[in-house]
Design a protein around this motif. Structure first.
Motif, short mmCIF file in Angstrom:
data_model
loop_
_atom_site.label_atom_id
_atom_site.label_comp_id
_atom_site.label_asym_id
_atom_site.label_seq_id
_atom_site.Cartn_x
_atom_site.Cartn_y
_atom_site.Cartn_z
N ALA A 270 0.85 -1.19 0.00
CA ALA A 270 0.00 0.00 0.00
C ALA A 270 0.88 1.24 0.00
CB ALA A 270 -0.93 0.00 1.21
N TYR A 271 0.45 2.25 -0.72
CA TYR A 271 1.19 3.50 -0.82
C TYR A 271 0.20 4.63 -1.06
CZ TYR A 271 0.72 1.84 -5.58
OH TYR A 271 0.22 1.33 -6.76
N GLU A 272 0.66 5.85 -0.96
CA GLU A 272 -0.19 7.02 -1.12
C GLU A 272 -0.32 7.41 -2.59
OE1 GLU A 272 0.21 9.82 2.75
OE2 GLU A 272 2.06 9.57 1.62
N ASP A 273 -1.49 7.85 -2.95
CA ASP A 273 -1.76 8.34 -4.30
C ASP A 273 -1.41 9.82 -4.35
OD1 ASP A 273 -2.55 8.60 -6.89
OD2 ASP A 273 -4.70 8.55 -6.47
N LEU A 274 -0.12 10.12 -4.39
CA LEU A 274 0.36 11.49 -4.33
C LEU A 274 0.26 12.17 -5.69
CD1 LEU A 274 3.56 11.01 -2.14
CD2 LEU A 274 1.34 11.85 -1.40
N GLN A 275 -0.08 13.45 -5.70
CA GLN A 275 -0.07 14.28 -6.89
C GLN A 275 1.25 15.05 -6.92
OE1 GLN A 275 -2.42 14.03 -9.18
NE2 GLN A 275 -3.58 12.59 -7.90
N VAL A 276 2.29 14.39 -7.44
CA VAL A 276 3.64 14.97 -7.40
C VAL A 276 3.71 16.23 -8.24
CG1 VAL A 276 6.08 14.48 -7.79
CG2 VAL A 276 4.56 12.66 -6.99
N ARG A 277 2.91 16.28 -9.30
CA ARG A 277 2.93 17.47 -10.17
C ARG A 277 2.52 18.72 -9.41
NH1 ARG A 277 -0.14 17.09 -15.83
NH2 ARG A 277 1.52 15.54 -16.06
N ASN A 278 1.62 18.57 -8.47
CA ASN A 278 1.22 19.72 -7.66
C ASN A 278 2.21 19.99 -6.53
OD1 ASN A 278 -1.08 19.85 -9.25
ND2 ASN A 278 -2.29 18.61 -7.85
N MET A 279 2.86 18.94 -6.03
CA MET A 279 3.78 19.11 -4.91
C MET A 279 5.06 19.84 -5.32
SD MET A 279 3.30 15.36 -3.15
CE MET A 279 4.37 15.75 -1.77
N VAL A 280 5.49 19.68 -6.57
CA VAL A 280 6.73 20.33 -7.00
C VAL A 280 6.56 21.82 -7.20
CG1 VAL A 280 7.68 18.25 -8.05
CG2 VAL A 280 6.23 19.76 -9.40
N ARG A 281 5.36 22.35 -7.03
CA ARG A 281 5.17 23.80 -7.11
C ARG A 281 5.75 24.51 -5.90
NH1 ARG A 281 -1.14 24.09 -9.24
NH2 ARG A 281 -0.77 23.03 -11.26
N ASN A 282 6.06 23.78 -4.86
CA ASN A 282 6.72 24.35 -3.70
C ASN A 282 8.16 24.68 -4.07
OD1 ASN A 282 7.97 24.87 -1.23
ND2 ASN A 282 6.66 23.44 -0.14
N ARG A 283 8.51 25.94 -4.08
CA ARG A 283 9.84 26.35 -4.56
C ARG A 283 10.96 25.90 -3.63
NH1 ARG A 283 8.98 32.58 -6.77
NH2 ARG A 283 7.38 32.07 -8.34
N GLN A 284 10.65 25.69 -2.37
CA GLN A 284 11.69 25.30 -1.42
C GLN A 284 11.97 23.79 -1.46
OE1 GLN A 284 10.32 26.74 2.37
NE2 GLN A 284 10.69 28.89 1.87
N LEU A 285 11.00 22.99 -1.87
CA LEU A 285 11.16 21.54 -1.84
C LEU A 285 11.09 20.90 -3.22
CD1 LEU A 285 8.87 20.71 1.22
CD2 LEU A 285 11.34 21.04 1.22
N SER A 286 10.95 21.70 -4.27
CA SER A 286 10.73 21.12 -5.60
C SER A 286 11.93 20.28 -6.06
CB SER A 286 10.46 22.24 -6.61
OG SER A 286 11.53 23.17 -6.64
N LYS A 287 13.14 20.77 -5.82
CA LYS A 287 14.32 20.02 -6.27
C LYS A 287 14.46 18.70 -5.51
CE LYS A 287 18.10 22.24 -7.18
NZ LYS A 287 19.40 22.98 -7.04
#
Length: 401
Positions: A270-287
């Motif tokens: 089991a794992y989370e259904d993460l929306q990585v495309r939206n998460m990388v909008r964070n400028r501090q954590l995108s890289k």
């Protein structure tokens, strides 16, 4: 569908002819896209028919194999069809309007069933189209003797920073057997640790890009100091491309090996259904998020799950870190708070470990389990494509009169 890859070894003149074939394939693809822009409403059949017109109008396009021209037209139509689908589904944001391909370090040309020929020992491939690239020796670990020639549906020549590769697309399904372990696991991915499972075990984040960032900056400075159009600039660009290619290969190798190990060790993942495309909008954590490659890890989990017959469940990520895995109360916490402390029952646990337990519990409820961690019998039912019942008895419908 299986894809085998091998590196091509040849002379510099042969590589130049492969470059011509790749440029011609890009020209056919861009010409098909331009033909669609000038004649809106045409379909895939009209683009395939336009390839013959290009072969007669341009002599260099006629040298390319006819099926290779059709494959390039198929690429143009796939981008057009994706744009149409995004518009029909009302996808938010940009709809992915088709764009022209420009010259890049990487490129490819795809043949179907003609334009190439394998030697008797399956170690040499010869390209027989109008460019006459000749014979290349193939270096790889895959043995094509186990498959028939009619199973090879596509042959793709790929250019990368470190050389030329050939890919064989085989019409063969991959199915492997494994012994059931009776174990279930929930995974919570993160940046401090790559993931923490429901048993409390952690995998360190390799941070391939962070470790190579110093060398990448140095190579980028050397590239910026060279003169545009010079041979030194081409050499500097190739060195930088090789370093980026090494980082991407390290990231892929880590994801493949770890996903295979997780799938072979458990009967349900089991794992989370993460929306990585939206998460990388964070400028501090995108890289850091991009360097972790959570999406690639999930794709390989799902792939190996199908190969080994293991159940993989993607659960919604909402409140998996906020819920207490012991009593179920919602304990709100910020991202910097790494320890879960429940004020209701006094339960104390690592934040990621608590989330992994919640993910597993939610997955077990999703597939129809009663919520117990010892659910090997129910998992066997899931593997056999049968959904176990949550309740011991259910009311039956009355027979119709």
């Amino acid at each position: 569908m299986l894809v085998f890859e091998a590196k091509l070894e040849g002379q510099s003149e042969q590589y130049e002819r492969l470059d011509e074939a790749i440029r011609t394939a890009r020209f056919v693809r861009n010409s098909g896209l331009r033909y669609w822009l000038d004649n809106l409403g045409i379909g895939k059949y009209e683009l395939s028919a336009y390839c013959a017109v290009l072969g007669k109008e341009f002599p260099f396009a006629g040298k390319l194999n006819s099926q290779a021209r059709q494959a390039s037209a198929d690429r143009a139509w796939s981008s057009i069809a994706r744009f149409y689908d995004n518009c029909k589904k009302s996808k938010p944001g940009k709809k992915g309007f088709p764009r022209f391909k420009k010259h890049q370090t990487h490129g490819s040309v795809e043949y179907k069933t003609t334009g190439w020929k394998l030697s008797f020992d399956r170690r040499t491939i010869t390209f027989t189209d109008g460019f006459e690239a000749g014979s290349f020796k193939m270096w790889g670990t895959r043995d094509l003797h186990f498959y028939q020639l009619k199973q090879i549906k596509r042959v793709r020549v790929v250019r990368r920073a470190d050389g030329y590769y050939v890919q064989f697309c085989l019409d063969q399904e991959r199915v492997e057997k494994r012994k059931p372990t009776g174990k279930t696991v929930g995974l919570d991915v993160g940046l401090t640790h790559f993931y923490t499972d429901s048993d409390g075990q952690t995998i360190e984040n390799p941070r391939h890009l962070r470790k190579s960032e110093k060398a990448l900056k140095r190579l980028s400075r050397k590239l910026s100091r060279t003169t545009k159009g010079s041979k030194n600039r081409a050499k500097a660009r190739n060195r930088l491309s090789r370093k980026h290619l090494k980082v991407s290969r390290q990231r892929k190798d880590f994801a493949v090996k770890l996903a295979r190990c997780v799938i072979q060790s458990n009967d349900l993942v089991a794992y989370e259904d993460l929306q990585v495309r939206n998460m990388v909008r964070n400028r501090q954590l995108s890289k850091s998020i991009s360097d972790a490659a959570w999406s690639a890890f999930r794709q390989w989990l799902e792939y190996f799950g199908k190969v080994f017959g293991v159940v993989t469940v993607a659960v919604p990520p909402h409140y998996t870190s906020q819920h207490c895995s012991n009593c179920g109360e919602v304990i709100k916490k910020s991202l910097s708070q790494r320890t879960h402390r429940c004020h209701h029952c006094g339960f104390v646990l690592d934040r990621d470990w608590n989330a992994a337990i919640n993910i597993l519990e939610l997955a077990l409820r999703t597939v129809g389990h009663t919520g117990t961690l010892n659910a090997s019998e129910d998992i066997d039912l899931c593997i056999g494509e049968a959904t176990p019942q949550c309740k011991s008895s259910r009311g039956k419908r009355k027979p119709k009169k």
